[in-house]
Motif scaffolding. Structure first.
Motif, short mmCIF file in Angstrom:
data_model
loop_
_atom_site.label_atom_id
_atom_site.label_comp_id
_atom_site.label_asym_id
_atom_site.label_seq_id
_atom_site.Cartn_x
_atom_site.Cartn_y
_atom_site.Cartn_z
N LEU A 77 0.84 -1.19 0.00
CA LEU A 77 0.00 0.00 0.00
C LEU A 77 0.87 1.24 0.00
O LEU A 77 1.73 1.40 0.87
CB LEU A 77 -0.91 0.01 1.23
CG LEU A 77 -1.84 -1.19 1.40
CD1 LEU A 77 -2.64 -1.05 2.69
CD2 LEU A 77 -2.75 -1.36 0.20
N ILE A 78 0.65 2.11 -0.96
CA ILE A 78 1.42 3.36 -1.05
C ILE A 78 0.77 4.40 -0.16
O ILE A 78 -0.45 4.57 -0.17
CB ILE A 78 1.49 3.84 -2.51
CG1 ILE A 78 2.26 2.82 -3.34
CG2 ILE A 78 2.14 5.22 -2.59
CD1 ILE A 78 2.28 3.11 -4.83
N VAL A 79 1.60 5.08 0.62
CA VAL A 79 1.13 6.14 1.52
C VAL A 79 1.87 7.43 1.20
O VAL A 79 2.98 7.41 0.67
CB VAL A 79 1.31 5.75 3.01
CG1 VAL A 79 0.53 4.49 3.35
CG2 VAL A 79 2.78 5.56 3.36
N ASP A 80 1.24 8.56 1.53
CA ASP A 80 1.85 9.87 1.28
C ASP A 80 2.87 10.25 2.33
O ASP A 80 3.87 10.91 2.03
CB ASP A 80 0.77 10.96 1.20
CG ASP A 80 -0.13 10.81 0.00
OD1 ASP A 80 0.36 10.36 -1.06
OD2 ASP A 80 -1.32 11.14 0.12
N ASP A 81 2.62 9.87 3.58
CA ASP A 81 3.49 10.27 4.69
C ASP A 81 3.67 9.06 5.61
O ASP A 81 2.84 8.82 6.50
CB ASP A 81 2.87 11.45 5.43
CG ASP A 81 3.76 11.99 6.53
OD1 ASP A 81 4.70 11.29 6.99
OD2 ASP A 81 3.52 13.14 6.96
N LEU A 82 4.73 8.31 5.40
CA LEU A 82 4.95 7.08 6.14
C LEU A 82 5.11 7.33 7.64
O LEU A 82 4.60 6.57 8.45
CB LEU A 82 6.17 6.33 5.57
CG LEU A 82 6.44 4.95 6.13
CD1 LEU A 82 5.23 4.03 5.97
CD2 LEU A 82 7.67 4.34 5.46
N GLY A 105 14.26 3.27 -3.91
CA GLY A 105 12.92 3.59 -4.40
C GLY A 105 12.03 4.28 -3.39
O GLY A 105 10.98 4.81 -3.74
N GLY A 106 12.42 4.24 -2.12
CA GLY A 106 11.60 4.86 -1.10
C GLY A 106 11.80 4.20 0.25
O GLY A 106 12.82 3.54 0.49
N ARG A 107 10.82 4.36 1.13
CA ARG A 107 10.88 3.82 2.49
C ARG A 107 9.70 2.90 2.70
O ARG A 107 8.62 3.13 2.16
CB ARG A 107 10.85 4.94 3.52
CG ARG A 107 12.00 5.91 3.35
CD ARG A 107 12.03 7.05 4.37
NE ARG A 107 10.72 7.61 4.64
CZ ARG A 107 10.28 7.91 5.87
NH1 ARG A 107 11.01 7.69 6.93
NH2 ARG A 107 9.09 8.44 6.04
N GLU A 120 2.69 -4.22 3.53
CA GLU A 120 3.81 -3.29 3.37
C GLU A 120 3.25 -1.89 3.15
O GLU A 120 2.46 -1.67 2.23
CB GLU A 120 4.67 -3.67 2.18
CG GLU A 120 5.80 -2.69 1.91
CD GLU A 120 6.61 -3.07 0.68
OE1 GLU A 120 7.06 -2.14 -0.01
OE2 GLU A 120 6.77 -4.28 0.39
N LEU A 121 3.66 -0.96 4.00
CA LEU A 121 3.34 0.45 3.79
C LEU A 121 4.57 1.07 3.16
O LEU A 121 5.68 0.94 3.67
CB LEU A 121 3.01 1.12 5.12
CG LEU A 121 1.86 0.52 5.91
CD1 LEU A 121 1.68 1.25 7.23
CD2 LEU A 121 0.57 0.55 5.09
N PHE A 122 4.39 1.75 2.03
CA PHE A 122 5.50 2.23 1.23
C PHE A 122 5.30 3.68 0.84
O PHE A 122 4.24 4.07 0.37
CB PHE A 122 5.60 1.37 -0.04
CG PHE A 122 6.71 1.79 -0.97
CD1 PHE A 122 8.01 1.39 -0.72
CD2 PHE A 122 6.44 2.56 -2.09
CE1 PHE A 122 9.05 1.78 -1.59
CE2 PHE A 122 7.45 2.94 -2.95
CZ PHE A 122 8.76 2.55 -2.69
N GLN A 123 6.36 4.48 1.07
CA GLN A 123 6.36 5.87 0.62
C GLN A 123 7.45 6.02 -0.43
O GLN A 123 8.64 5.83 -0.14
CB GLN A 123 6.63 6.83 1.77
CG GLN A 123 6.62 8.29 1.35
CD GLN A 123 6.87 9.24 2.52
OE1 GLN A 123 6.90 8.85 3.68
NE2 GLN A 123 7.05 10.50 2.20
N PRO A 124 7.06 6.32 -1.68
CA PRO A 124 8.06 6.44 -2.75
C PRO A 124 9.06 7.58 -2.44
O PRO A 124 8.71 8.55 -1.77
CB PRO A 124 7.23 6.77 -3.99
CG PRO A 124 5.84 6.38 -3.67
CD PRO A 124 5.71 6.51 -2.18
N ALA A 125 10.26 7.43 -2.97
CA ALA A 125 11.30 8.45 -2.79
C ALA A 125 10.89 9.73 -3.50
O ALA A 125 10.18 9.73 -4.47
CB ALA A 125 12.63 7.95 -3.34
#
Length: 125
Positions: A77-82, A105-107, A120-125
């Motif tokens: 799942l992509i999030v704006d502010d991890l 790629g991000g965090r 998985e919570l993911f915030q792109p770089a």
């Protein structure tokens, strides 16, 4: 086969369908599409349809015993502010399954649903 305009579906085997529905709707922004508890539920978030199959569901019965345990697979799942999401979920006493990881790629960070399936919570770089 259905066309690409339909949901992408993932099936997770869970011990307690109600607990899983509560987890995904309360903490991760899913909405209930169908609730046939205690056997099965269907929750959605954007184009993802998550099928939550309890022990009495046909999906769980069709799974060989040696393949029924949660593995290393996970929904992403992509999030704006991890950092905000981590603080919010920790505030709800949810336990994370990994430390925060930063890569090219991000965090990302992993948490588990009540049955141990990974998210998985993911915030792109």
């Amino acid at each position: 086969m259905t066309g690409p305009e339909k949901y992408a579906g993932v099936r997770y085997l869970v011990d307690d369908v109600k607990a899983a529905v509560d987890f995904y709707t309360t903490h991760l922004g899913f909405t209930v599409n169908l609730d046939a508890s205690p056997a099965f539920a269907d929750v959605v978030r954007g184009p993802l349809r998550l099928l939550l199959s309890g022990p009495a569901s046909s999906g769980a019965r069709a799974t060989p015993a040696d393949a029924a345990a949660p593995g290393r697979n996970r929904i992403h799942l992509i999030v704006d502010d991890l950092d905000t999401e981590i603080a919010r979920l920790r505030g709800a006493d949810l336990a994370f399954r990994s430390d925060l990881v930063t890569g090219p790629g991000g965090r990302q960070i992993l948490l588990a649903d009540p049955a141990g399936n990974l998210v998985e919570l993911f915030q792109p770089a």
